[in-house]
Scaffold this motif. Structure first.
Motif, PDB file in Angstrom:
ATOM      1  N   LEU A   1      45.045  66.955  46.774  1.00 14.11           N
ATOM      2  CA  LEU A   1      44.674  66.911  45.359  1.00 14.11           C
ATOM      3  C   LEU A   1      44.162  68.292  44.960  1.00 14.11           C
ATOM      4  O   LEU A   1      43.336  68.877  45.666  1.00 14.11           O
ATOM      5  CB  LEU A   1      43.587  65.863  45.103  1.00 14.11           C
ATOM      6  CG  LEU A   1      44.023  64.398  45.026  1.00 14.11           C
ATOM      7  CD1 LEU A   1      42.805  63.508  44.881  1.00 14.11           C
ATOM      8  CD2 LEU A   1      44.970  64.188  43.848  1.00 14.11           C
TER       9      LEU A   1
ATOM     10  N   ARG B   1      39.843  61.634  42.862  1.00 14.29           N
ATOM     11  CA  ARG B   1      40.407  62.360  41.733  1.00 14.29           C
ATOM     12  C   ARG B   1      39.359  62.655  40.657  1.00 14.29           C
ATOM     13  O   ARG B   1      39.164  63.815  40.274  1.00 14.29           O
ATOM     14  CB  ARG B   1      41.600  61.581  41.164  1.00 14.29           C
ATOM     15  CG  ARG B   1      42.372  62.327  40.086  1.00 14.29           C
ATOM     16  CD  ARG B   1      43.566  61.490  39.640  1.00 14.29           C
ATOM     17  NE  ARG B   1      44.549  61.354  40.700  1.00 14.29           N
ATOM     18  CZ  ARG B   1      45.582  62.165  40.856  1.00 14.29           C
ATOM     19  NH1 ARG B   1      45.723  63.204  40.034  1.00 14.29           N
ATOM     20  NH2 ARG B   1      46.443  61.979  41.829  1.00 14.29           N
TER      21      ARG B   1
ATOM     22  N   ASP C   1      41.788  57.288  46.102  1.00 11.44           N
ATOM     23  CA  ASP C   1      42.179  58.249  45.085  1.00 11.44           C
ATOM     24  C   ASP C   1      41.410  58.065  43.787  1.00 11.44           C
ATOM     25  O   ASP C   1      41.127  59.025  43.087  1.00 11.44           O
ATOM     26  CB  ASP C   1      43.682  58.137  44.822  1.00 11.44           C
ATOM     27  CG  ASP C   1      44.208  59.276  43.986  1.00 11.44           C
ATOM     28  OD1 ASP C   1      44.124  60.425  44.442  1.00 11.44           O
ATOM     29  OD2 ASP C   1      44.691  59.010  42.861  1.00 11.44           O
TER      30      ASP C   1
END
Length: 637
Positions: free
Chosen positions: A339, A367, A363
């Motif tokens: 990421l 994120r 995630d």
């Protein structure tokens, strides 16, 4: 008076306080303190500009906190409410309120073809727009649905990325809408609809606006997914409970992310660096996180340690895409996943955070955590750059004053700088960016300042050639100028010789241009004879001759010998001792003895071709000088 001036520590505290204040606050008081500190008006304005920019960044972080709290409130309402219609209507209203746009509406996929129908809206004035059907493949909605990425247009009538539909264009015109921002409502690989924010004037949407609308779209997507599960079968209740559990998990993840954000914010207040922030994020996410600059080079390591990072080209491309979207971007390469989120300054990319993403299940935490950490890192980087700029400018002024004779060596002690022993010149343009990059690369090993058409570096480092080459490479890489060239002078002892050396290396740097020398660090001493023969400096030739022939000429002056004359005859006769003896009317052994004395007096290897060339050039210049002096009339005419 001097006793009323603010101390440096008080002035620094006022600068820090001003950077934390609301935009426009404390700047008047700070300007007064800076003026009392005898700073130039331009310097005061530059520092005030830095403070104002810091205030803007801080204000943006505070605004983001308000937005996050609104999202948390929305998420809690979603958990409590059972009526899908009511949930989505409240969500659209809340998005409309926070976005501040003229119109906000949610469109849902209406059929298997992928047509989108407006289901909920806020701010609309025409009834037909509230039930508008957008055929698949037309308008901005088709871009959002097909790419599964946010998309926006400044002026809808000028949009060329997707085909227009007359019915849609008519409805948009009657509603008076001009600019559109759309984000997808996606769950997994399925697009359920799109959320739009529109204005009745031309507008360029910012990454922050994209990020905020996307957050509401994520909530809406969860709600729509739950509604579709309810309608699919008799087991809808079990599916709905699962959807709400997912929503609760999403809320829990959001709260975790908020906690990390608060921890990072507290770290900034306590003086944490970018590397400290990266370490905190890495610990909380339990995965390796790295900081890189805008070119993909790792930060915070002694060497260019790229272990655990993707290749530079896809990494730089991901940084660019992250800057455009305002979101973290995924990279898949060599069987691994990362990421990447850009750290954005006011008008440029300051760097990026890169996290290993081997566990996609996390995630939804990793994120948003990275995205919010990037906002905090931007503030840290901005503060660091501001401090670096102030330090670089102060030390640059010190070097200028030393070279111009305004200050003496005692000023170095006050600044904590050691003895300056060598100078180097670098031909990169002396912009603020180049000066700051060079100052960071030099560190405590010397001083850097803009000089003429480049930079001048005064080193405390004895191995100035190696140190200069390192700085040259850093400048070439950071500024994207591979042909940066540098000249490093010889070691000196004292400020006066340092000034002469600085002038010399700047002249030498200009001398390299017609020779076509680029992208290298060269020693000034390597082309001394060439510079002496071509320089416009009236002292250059004499200094060259003194540097090469001085000991021999002094021997002749003290003892009445003819060593210089012997060298001239020796070179004129193609280095034949017999021919030189004949020309001088002496015995060959006499020439041999004189040559042996010359080699003892001079520091050089007579078998070295470069040394012999320099010696010949110096001898011929000296003979020319003597011949011209012999032709001058004695006494006044």
């Amino acid at each position: 008076m001097a006793e009323n001036r603010a101390t440096p520590s008080a002035l620094l505290r006022e600068v820090v306080a001003a950077t934390r204040a609301e935009p426009g606050e404390r700047t008047t008081a700070l300007a007064q303190l800076l003026a009392e500190a005898d700073l130039a008006a331009t310097e005061v304005e530059e520092l005030l500009g830095v403070v104002r920019e810091s205030q803007q960044v801080t204000a943006r972080l505070r605004r983001r906190t308000v937005e996050l709290e609104a999202l948390f409130s929305t998420a809690r309402e979603l958990v409590r409410l059972q009526d899908v219609t009511d949930v989505l209507r409240r969500l659209v209203d809340r998005a409309h309120e926070l976005m501040g746009t003229d119109v906000t509406y949610l469109s849902e996929v209406d059929n298997a073809r992928g047509d989108l129908r407006v289901r909920y809206s806020a701010g609309t004035v025409t009834p037909e727009f509230r039930d508008l059907l957008v055929p698949a493949g037309f308008g901005l909605a088709s871009l959002v649905a097909s790419a599964r990425e946010p998309a926006w247009v400044r002026e809808y009538t000028h949009m060329a990325d997707a085909p227009h539909d007359p019915g849609i264009d008519g409805a948009v015109a009657r509603e008076g809408l001009v600019s559109f921002l759309g984000v997808p409502l996606a769950v997994g690989d399925e697009v359920l609809g799109a959320l739009f924010a529109c204005n009745r004037f031309a507008h360029d949407f910012t990454p922050d606006e994209v990020l905020l609308l996307s957050a509401f779209a994520d909530h809406a997507a969860s709600v729509l997914r739950s509604a579709r599960v309810l309608a699919e079968s008799a087991a809808a209740r079990a599916h709905a409970e699962g959807a709400y559990r997912e929503l609760e998990r999403h809320l829990a993840a959001t709260q975790i992310v908020s906690g990390i954000h608060e921890e990072l914010t507290a770290a900034v207040v306590s003086g944490a660096t970018l590397i400290d922030l990266v370490g905190t994020v890495s610990d909380r996410l339990e995965r390796r996180v790295r900081a890189v600059d805008e070119a993909g080079h790792p930060l915070g390591t002694a060497t260019d340690d790229r272990a655990g990072l993707p290749r530079r080209r896809p990494l730089v491309d991901a940084i660019r895409r992250s800057r455009t979207s305002g979101h973290a971007v995924s990279i898949d390469a060599d069987g691994r996943r990362w990421l990447v989120v850009a750290i954005l300054g006011v008008d440029r990319v300051l760097g990026a955070m890169v996290a290993a993403d081997d566990d996609p299940l996390l995630d939804d935490i990793a994120r948003p955590t990275l995205e919010r950490a990037a906002h905090v890192a931007a503030l840290v980087t901005f503060k660091r750059d501001a401090v670096s700029a102030i330090r670089a400018e102060r030390r640059a002024r010190l070097l200028v004053d030393l070279l111009d004779g305004v200050l003496d060596a005692s000023a170095l002690t006050a600044e904590g700088v050691g003895t300056l022993v060598a100078c180097a010149a670098i031909d990169v343009r002396g912009s603020d960016a180049a000066l700051i990059v060079a100052a960071e690369a030099v560190g405590d090993d010397g001083l850097v300042s803009s000089r003429e058409h480049g930079l001048i570096v005064a080193w405390t480092h004895a191995d100035a050639e190696v140190a200069t080459e390192r700085v040259r490479r850093v400048l070439a890489d950071r500024l994207g100028e591979p042909e940066v060239t540098a000249v490093v002078g010889t070691l000196v002892d004292g400020i006066a010789p340092l000034r002469s050396s600085a002038a010399r290396v700047m002249r030498d740097l200009r001398f390299l241009i017609p020779l076509g020398i680029r992208g290298a660090t060269v020693r000034s001493a390597d082309f001394a004879p060439y510079h002496a023969l071509t320089s416009g400096d009236p002292e250059a030739a004499a200094a060259f001759v003194d540097g090469v022939l001085g000991p021999v000429r002094d021997w002749d002056d003290r003892r009445g010998t003819a060593l210089v004359e012997t060298l001239g005859a020796y070179f004129d006769s193609a280095e034949s001792r017999q021919a030189a003896a004949s020309a001088l009317r002496v015995h060959t052994n006499t020439v041999q003895q004189r040559l042996e004395r010359i080699w003892i007096l001079l520091e050089g290897d007579p078998d070295d071709a470069e040394f012999r060339f320099r010696l010949q050039a110096a001898v011929r210049l000296e003979r020319l000088r003597r011949a011209l002096l012999a032709q001058e009339p004695h006494g006044p005419a």
